[in-house]
Scaffold this active site. Structure first.
Site, PDB file in Angstrom:
ATOM      1  CB  ILE A  83      -0.937   0.007   1.218  1.00 55.56           C
ATOM      2  CG1 ILE A  83      -1.814  -1.251   1.210  1.00 55.56           C
ATOM      3  CG2 ILE A  83      -1.808   1.263   1.210  1.00 55.56           C
ATOM      4  CD1 ILE A  83      -2.653  -1.424   2.466  1.00 55.56           C
ATOM      5  CD  GLU A  84       1.831   6.385  -1.965  1.00 53.25           C
ATOM      6  OE1 GLU A  84       2.733   6.922  -1.293  1.00 53.25           O
ATOM      7  OE2 GLU A  84       0.659   6.796  -2.031  1.00 53.25           O
ATOM      8  CB  SER A  85       4.071   5.304   2.502  1.00 45.66           C
ATOM      9  OG  SER A  85       4.773   6.163   1.631  1.00 45.66           O
ATOM     10  CB  CYS A 184      11.151   7.852  -1.468  1.00 42.41           C
ATOM     11  SG  CYS A 184       9.555   7.739  -2.306  1.00 42.41           S
ATOM     12  CG  ASP A 191      12.739   5.800   2.613  1.00 40.57           C
ATOM     13  OD1 ASP A 191      12.005   6.647   3.139  1.00 40.57           O
ATOM     14  OD2 ASP A 191      12.547   5.335   1.476  1.00 40.57           O
ATOM     15  CD  GLU A 224       7.086  -2.196   1.580  1.00 37.93           C
ATOM     16  OE1 GLU A 224       6.002  -1.823   2.045  1.00 37.93           O
ATOM     17  OE2 GLU A 224       7.825  -1.422   0.914  1.00 37.93           O
ATOM     18  NE  ARG A 252      10.517   9.563   4.262  1.00 35.38           N
ATOM     19  CZ  ARG A 252      10.106   9.362   3.006  1.00 35.38           C
ATOM     20  NH1 ARG A 252       9.233  10.175   2.459  1.00 35.38           N
ATOM     21  NH2 ARG A 252      10.543   8.328   2.330  1.00 35.38           N
ATOM     22  N   GLY A 253       5.981  10.948   8.022  1.00 38.28           N
ATOM     23  CA  GLY A 253       4.558  11.219   7.909  1.00 38.28           C
ATOM     24  C   GLY A 253       3.718  10.449   8.899  1.00 38.28           C
TER      25      GLY A 253
END
Length: 276
Positions: A83-85, A184, A191, A224, A252-253
């Site tokens: 799932i895109e972050s 990223c 990251d 991942e 992050r976020g």
């Protein structure tokens, strides 16, 4: 860049929607990155989980009073999609002005939506701040290799050719490093991570492992896929009886992502490190 990621909200200006909107979740198929590594859904040489921790989880009680908590999500490593972050964050923020009868009702909603996006059942746990605070932080197991004296000048791509082992010696050990960094693949943002390698097999040269991990420093990939690449490179080198690679990334976020891949069916703890 992952072919699907360019269509995601990552790296784009986004409106924050404060009422429940499950359509914000953006699945990204794992298959393309698996193919790059020479594996497929039918031939995965690992088992594992991606732990996600959300530190910005909030919703409303029926009375209108807000609640804050910490969410833990366990996504199976063989699920068809990650799932895109950013979409994950946008989805979680869409709960902020949404009322749920109970935390159990919220948990059921999260499990339904996240499982649909991932393509396999996602386990959800909602924890109070006091519970997580009482747990504290932990240290990684085994030997830290970060103080070894190594030299490296190429950081653009992972370099498995740096890895060395002594096939005449079979050992079992846990090694860890806090020097893992990648970028990223969409935004280029750094990251930061820590990684543990636990194995039984040909004796791994510790300095070579450290230089190999450092070679990820400017590599562009999702968390991942970095862990899966490390796992496969070590598995090819060591021909191990067992191998587990577990990375804990800095959040992050409001989200941190913590994947592990193993030759065995293992249940690893989702415990916070000092940088998390």
């Amino acid at each position: 860049m992952h072919p699907a990621a360019e269509h995601s909200p990552l790296g784009k200006s986004s409106e924050y929607i404060a009422t429940y909107t499950p359509s914000l979740l953006f699945p990204i198929p794992r298959a393309a990155k698996w193919a790059e590594l020479g594996v497929s859904a039918q031939t995965l040489p690992w088992q594992g989980v991606d732990f996600w921790n959300c530190f910005e989880l909030s919703w409303l009680l029926p009375s209108g009073k807000p609640v804050v908590a910490i969410g833990e999500f366990a996504i199976p490593a063989d699920s068809p999609n990650i799932i895109e972050s950013k979409s994950f964050k946008l989805y979680l923020n869409s709960l902020n002005q949404t009322a749920f009868e109970s935390s159990a009702a919220l948990q059921a909603c999260l499990e339904k939506d996240l499982s649909a996006a991932a393509g396999k059942p996602v386990a959800v746990r909602i924890r109070s701040l006091a519970e997580v605070e009482g747990q504290g932080v932990v240290a990684l197991p085994g030997v830290c290799i970060d103080d070894l004296d190594v030299s490296i000048s190429n950081y653009e791509q992972p370099q498995p050719e740096l890895l060395r082992c002594d096939s005449s010696r079979i050992v079992e050990e846990s090694l860890h490093s806090h020097l893992l960094k990648s970028n990223c693949p969409v935004t280029g943002q750094p990251d930061w991570g820590s990684v543990t390698v636990h194995y039984r097999g040909a004796a791994l040269d510790h300095a070579s492992l450290l230089t190999y991990l450092i070679s990820f420093r400017q590599h562009a990939d999702f968390h991942e896929q970095c862990v899966e690449r490390i796992y496969l490179d070590l598995k090819r080198l060591l021909n191990p009886e067992f191998l587990t690679v577990y990375a804990r990334y800095v959040r992050r976020g409001g989200l941190d992502i913590n994947p592990y891949r193993s030759t065995e069916t293992v249940t690893l703890p989702n415990l916070r490190l000092v940088r998390q």
